[in-house]
Design an enzyme around this catalytic site. Structure first.
Site, short mmCIF file in Angstrom:
data_model
loop_
_atom_site.label_atom_id
_atom_site.label_comp_id
_atom_site.label_asym_id
_atom_site.label_seq_id
_atom_site.Cartn_x
_atom_site.Cartn_y
_atom_site.Cartn_z
N ARG A 1 -48.02 15.56 -35.57
CA ARG A 1 -48.92 15.05 -34.54
C ARG A 1 -48.87 13.53 -34.47
O ARG A 1 -48.82 12.86 -35.52
CB ARG A 1 -50.34 15.53 -34.79
CG ARG A 1 -50.43 17.04 -34.72
CD ARG A 1 -51.80 17.58 -34.43
NE ARG A 1 -51.69 19.01 -34.18
CZ ARG A 1 -51.41 19.55 -33.00
NH1 ARG A 1 -51.27 18.79 -31.93
NH2 ARG A 1 -51.29 20.86 -32.87
N ASP A 2 -48.86 13.01 -33.24
CA ASP A 2 -48.90 11.56 -33.04
C ASP A 2 -50.23 11.02 -33.53
O ASP A 2 -51.29 11.62 -33.30
CB ASP A 2 -48.71 11.23 -31.55
CG ASP A 2 -48.36 9.76 -31.33
OD1 ASP A 2 -47.21 9.50 -30.90
OD2 ASP A 2 -49.22 8.90 -31.58
N ILE A 3 -50.20 9.88 -34.21
CA ILE A 3 -51.41 9.30 -34.79
C ILE A 3 -52.36 8.78 -33.70
O ILE A 3 -53.56 8.66 -33.92
CB ILE A 3 -51.03 8.17 -35.79
CG1 ILE A 3 -52.13 7.92 -36.78
CG2 ILE A 3 -50.65 6.88 -35.06
CD1 ILE A 3 -51.71 7.07 -37.97
N ASN B 1 -38.36 7.51 -25.51
CA ASN B 1 -38.18 6.11 -25.17
C ASN B 1 -37.04 5.56 -26.02
O ASN B 1 -36.95 5.87 -27.20
CB ASN B 1 -39.47 5.33 -25.47
CG ASN B 1 -40.66 5.86 -24.68
OD1 ASN B 1 -40.54 6.12 -23.49
ND2 ASN B 1 -41.79 6.04 -25.35
N GLU C 1 -41.05 1.90 -29.68
CA GLU C 1 -41.72 1.15 -30.75
C GLU C 1 -41.12 1.47 -32.12
O GLU C 1 -40.97 0.58 -32.95
CB GLU C 1 -43.21 1.51 -30.79
CG GLU C 1 -44.00 0.93 -29.63
CD GLU C 1 -45.41 1.50 -29.58
OE1 GLU C 1 -45.92 1.97 -30.62
OE2 GLU C 1 -46.00 1.48 -28.48
N VAL C 2 -40.85 2.73 -32.36
CA VAL C 2 -40.36 3.14 -33.68
C VAL C 2 -38.85 3.46 -33.57
O VAL C 2 -38.47 4.36 -32.81
CB VAL C 2 -41.12 4.37 -34.21
CG1 VAL C 2 -40.59 4.78 -35.57
CG2 VAL C 2 -42.62 4.08 -34.29
N HIS D 1 -37.20 10.04 -31.57
CA HIS D 1 -38.30 11.01 -31.51
C HIS D 1 -38.50 11.47 -30.10
O HIS D 1 -38.36 10.71 -29.14
CB HIS D 1 -39.60 10.42 -32.08
CG HIS D 1 -39.97 9.07 -31.54
ND1 HIS D 1 -39.34 7.92 -31.95
CD2 HIS D 1 -40.89 8.70 -30.62
CE1 HIS D 1 -39.87 6.88 -31.32
NE2 HIS D 1 -40.80 7.33 -30.48
N HIS E 1 -41.37 12.93 -27.69
CA HIS E 1 -42.81 13.16 -27.50
C HIS E 1 -42.98 14.44 -26.70
O HIS E 1 -42.36 14.59 -25.64
CB HIS E 1 -43.44 12.05 -26.67
CG HIS E 1 -43.40 10.67 -27.24
ND1 HIS E 1 -44.49 10.09 -27.86
CD2 HIS E 1 -42.42 9.74 -27.28
CE1 HIS E 1 -44.18 8.85 -28.23
NE2 HIS E 1 -42.93 8.62 -27.90
P1 5GP Z 1 -42.45 5.09 -29.07
O1 5GP Z 1 -43.22 4.02 -28.35
O2 5GP Z 1 -41.51 4.53 -30.10
O3 5GP Z 1 -41.78 6.05 -28.12
O4 5GP Z 1 -43.53 5.99 -29.80
C1 5GP Z 1 -43.94 5.79 -31.12
C2 5GP Z 1 -45.11 6.72 -31.37
O5 5GP Z 1 -45.32 6.79 -32.74
C3 5GP Z 1 -46.42 6.26 -30.72
O6 5GP Z 1 -46.91 7.27 -29.84
C4 5GP Z 1 -47.36 6.04 -31.91
O7 5GP Z 1 -48.69 6.43 -31.66
C5 5GP Z 1 -46.70 6.90 -32.99
N1 5GP Z 1 -46.91 6.43 -34.35
C6 5GP Z 1 -46.79 5.16 -34.81
N2 5GP Z 1 -47.05 5.09 -36.14
C7 5GP Z 1 -47.34 6.37 -36.51
C8 5GP Z 1 -47.69 6.95 -37.77
O8 5GP Z 1 -47.78 6.30 -38.81
N3 5GP Z 1 -47.93 8.29 -37.78
C9 5GP Z 1 -47.82 9.06 -36.65
N4 5GP Z 1 -48.08 10.36 -36.77
N5 5GP Z 1 -47.49 8.54 -35.46
C10 5GP Z 1 -47.26 7.21 -35.39
#
Ligand code: 5GP
Length: 126
Positions: free
Chosen positions: A34-36, A97, A105-106, A110, A112
């Site tokens: 699950r997303d945080i 993304n 961001e990460v 991944h 979503h």
């Molecule tokens: P991006 O912007 O890279 O597509 O999405 C990164 C996602 O990772 C975001 O929706 C953010 O809420 C989620 N996220 C960031 N840090 C953590 C974490 O430590 N644990 C979890 N479960 N999700 C995270």
């Protein structure tokens, strides 16, 4: 240019068990959790366990077994969260993304999976 994987990213730490996660499903090559900071009533992230930075990196560099496992796991997650629009659920949006313009961001690939409400227009027009 080749992709450089940063093994200090937050999802790498989750995969190593250094940071807890709320797991939905885990297989040999894939983790779904699950997303945080959920952006919908259901918001699950599906990630490969291998060191892939983006969707295209995964598509081009992962093994057939990893790709098959990832895809089947993502499909299973859609069912598990009650989102499969097969007569049981009312649908979902799957987003990935990548890079700067994709606003990633990460830097660990991944997918979503968002569900539980209508998602609205595909993109905001600017
Ligand atoms: P991006 O912007 O890279 O597509 O999405 C990164 C996602 O990772 C975001 O929706 C953010 O809420 C989620 N996220 C960031 N840090 C953590 C974490 O430590 N644990 C979890 N479960 N999700 C995270």
């Amino acid at each position: 240019m080749a992709y450089a994987y940063d093994d200090q990213n937050i999802f790498a730490k989750i995969l190593r068990g250094e940071i807890p996660n709320n797991t939905v499903l885990e297989t040999e090559y894939t983790l779904a959790f699950r997303d945080i900071s959920p952006k919908a009533p259901e918001h699950v992230l599906v990630i490969p366990k291998g060191p892939y930075v983006t969707f295209d990196h995964f598509c081009n560099a992962a093994s057939n077994a990893e790709i098959l496992d990832f895809t089947r796991t993502a499909g299973q997650v859609c069912k598990m969260i009650g989102a499969a629009p097969d007569g049981t659920g009312s649908g979902f949006r799957a987003i990935t993304n990548a890079g700067e313009d994709g606003v990633q961001e990460v830097p660990h690939y991944h997918l979503h999976i968002l569900a539980g409400r209508p998602m609205g227009p595909m993109l905001l027009m600017r």
